[in-house]
Every structure is written in structure tokens, then in C-alpha cells.
Design a protein around this motif. Structure first.
Motif, PDB file in Angstrom:
ATOM      1  N   GLU A  41       0.826  -1.202   0.000  1.00  0.00           N
ATOM      2  CA  GLU A  41       0.000   0.000   0.000  1.00  0.00           C
ATOM      3  C   GLU A  41       0.863   1.257   0.000  1.00  0.00           C
ATOM      4  N   ASN A  65       0.886   4.079  -2.997  1.00  0.00           N
ATOM      5  CA  ASN A  65       0.589   5.475  -2.688  1.00  0.00           C
ATOM      6  C   ASN A  65       1.783   6.402  -2.879  1.00  0.00           C
ATOM      7  N   THR A  80       4.388   8.880  -4.520  1.00  0.00           N
ATOM      8  CA  THR A  80       4.114   9.948  -5.480  1.00  0.00           C
ATOM      9  C   THR A  80       5.075   9.960  -6.659  1.00  0.00           C
TER      10      THR A  80
END
Length: 212
Positions: free
Chosen positions: A103, A107, A109
Motif C-alpha cells: 500500500e 501510494n 508519489t
């Protein structure tokens, strides 16, 4: 919708489990099927994961199954067989990531390497005349990255070979041949004390190859 891209080429793919450049699209988990020859439930006395909740991965067409932890500290299963299909002769390539790390990776960037993983590769052995010659001769085994000899062991009553090599992470592979296919279960890790290494050993205890 963007799709996950596999980084570099098959050797690096196997060494680190998966090497992704983009990861915006959700990756569905492999649909879990149940076959009569493999129980979806591990009896408490047979559970090598210290009683943790587990999920059965079963691929009847390839005669392979194993259990993996699916609790809060467990794993997310990602099937990249379609993406890797153009990079070799993979019949199946799945990766298991510790869910929390997966996860975090999803997530992120900016593009980054995938986290350590446990992967299963199924590939035809082709013209190799023995399991050991496949391990030592096929580029897909990654044995050429190893500084160690092949260790001999058994998995589910079948002769298997274990060896270590270095890629982005340290890695250990267990390979066996049945049904004209090589089945390779690999773990990538930073340290042998990492929980993923212990989970790999436990998965090997549940790995079942059904000889046809």
C-alpha cells in the motif's frame, strides 16, 4: 487507465519479484479457486504460520497450490502473468507483497522499485534434460547470479534445488521440475531476520505440486 509496467527484463524481474515504473492502476488479486486435491483450510496442528489466518492460492491448470498469510500483517497477491508474457515463456508469475509495504508503494508519489516479495514462477523446462541442468542452464532461474552451489532438498516429496543470489535485494530460490514445467518459489529480502523470510519458509511447507 495506466497499467503496471515491468521494469528492466526477466532477470531483474525474478530477482526482486517485480520492478514497476508506474503503479496508478489497481491490480486485482488472483481469483482463488478450490480444487478437491487441495484443502482451502489448514488444520491448526498443520499450520506453519503459527496459527495465523491464511488464504489458499490454487492454480488447477498448472497443478500448483500453496497457502499464504492473509491477516492484517499478511500479503497482497499480484498476478503479473499477462505483463511478463511478452518477456519470456512464463505460464504464471505471481508476487506476494506484505500488504502494508504494498500500500505504501501504491501510494508513492514518484516511481520507485517494488518492495521485497515472494514470487512464484511457472515456466516450461524446454529442452533441458534434468531439473539441475535447467537450474544451472536457464537464464530464468537466475542461478548465474549466484555465488553458491545448488543445495538439494525436497518439497512435497519432490526433489528440489535451493540457491541464493543478489539483485536489488538478497534472494533465495527453491526450484523443482514436474509436469514438464519448472516451478520456482523465490523470496527477496534485506535480512534473514525479516518476517518475509520466515513466511517464505512456511509457504514452502504448504507448497503442493500435483504430478500429472
Amino acid at each position: 487507465m495506466n497499467k503496471l509496467l515491468i521494469g528492466v527484463f526477466a532477470l531483474v524481474l525474478i530477482a526482486v519479484g517485480a520492478y514497476f515504473a508506474f503503479k496508478d492502476a489497481p491490480v486485482p488479486e488472483e481469483e482463488i479457486e478450490t480444487a478437491t486435491s487441495s484443502s482451502p483450510i489448514i488444520e491448526p496442528e498443520d499450520n506453519p504460520f503459527s496459527g495465523r489466518q491464511t488464504q489458499l492460492f490454487n492454480e488447477p491448470a498448472l497443478s500448483v497450490s500453496f497457502h499464504y498469510p492473509s491477516d492484517a500483517d499478511g500479503y497482497t497477491l499480484v498476478d503479473t502473468s499477462e505483463q511478463t508474457g511478452g518477456m519470456g515463456e512464463f505460464m504464471k508469475f505471481i508476487s506476494l507483497y506484505q500488504t502494508e509495504e504494498w500500500e505504501e508503494f501504491q501510494n508513492a508519489t514518484s516511481p520507485r522499485e517494488g518492495p521485497p516479495s515472494i514470487s512464484l514462477m511457472v515456466v516450461p523446462v524446454g529442452t533441458f534434460d534434468s531439473p539441475e541442468t535447467w537450474v544451472k542452464g536457464s537464464e530464468l532461474s537466475n542461478f548465474q547470479l549466484s555465488g553458491s552451489e545448488v543445495g538439494h532438498t525436497t518439497v512435497n516429496g519432490l526433489q528440489a534445488y535451493r540457491y541464493r543470489y543478489d539483485g536489488l535485494y538478497q534472494a533465495e530460490a527453491t526450484a523443482l521440475v514436474a509436469n514438464s514445467n519448472a516451478y520456482v518459489l523465490t523470496v527477496s529480502y534485506n535480512d534473514e531476520e525479516d518476517s518475509i523470510y520466515a513466511d517464505y519458509e512456511a509457504m514452502l511447507e504448504t507448497l503442493e505440486i500435483r504430478v500429472r
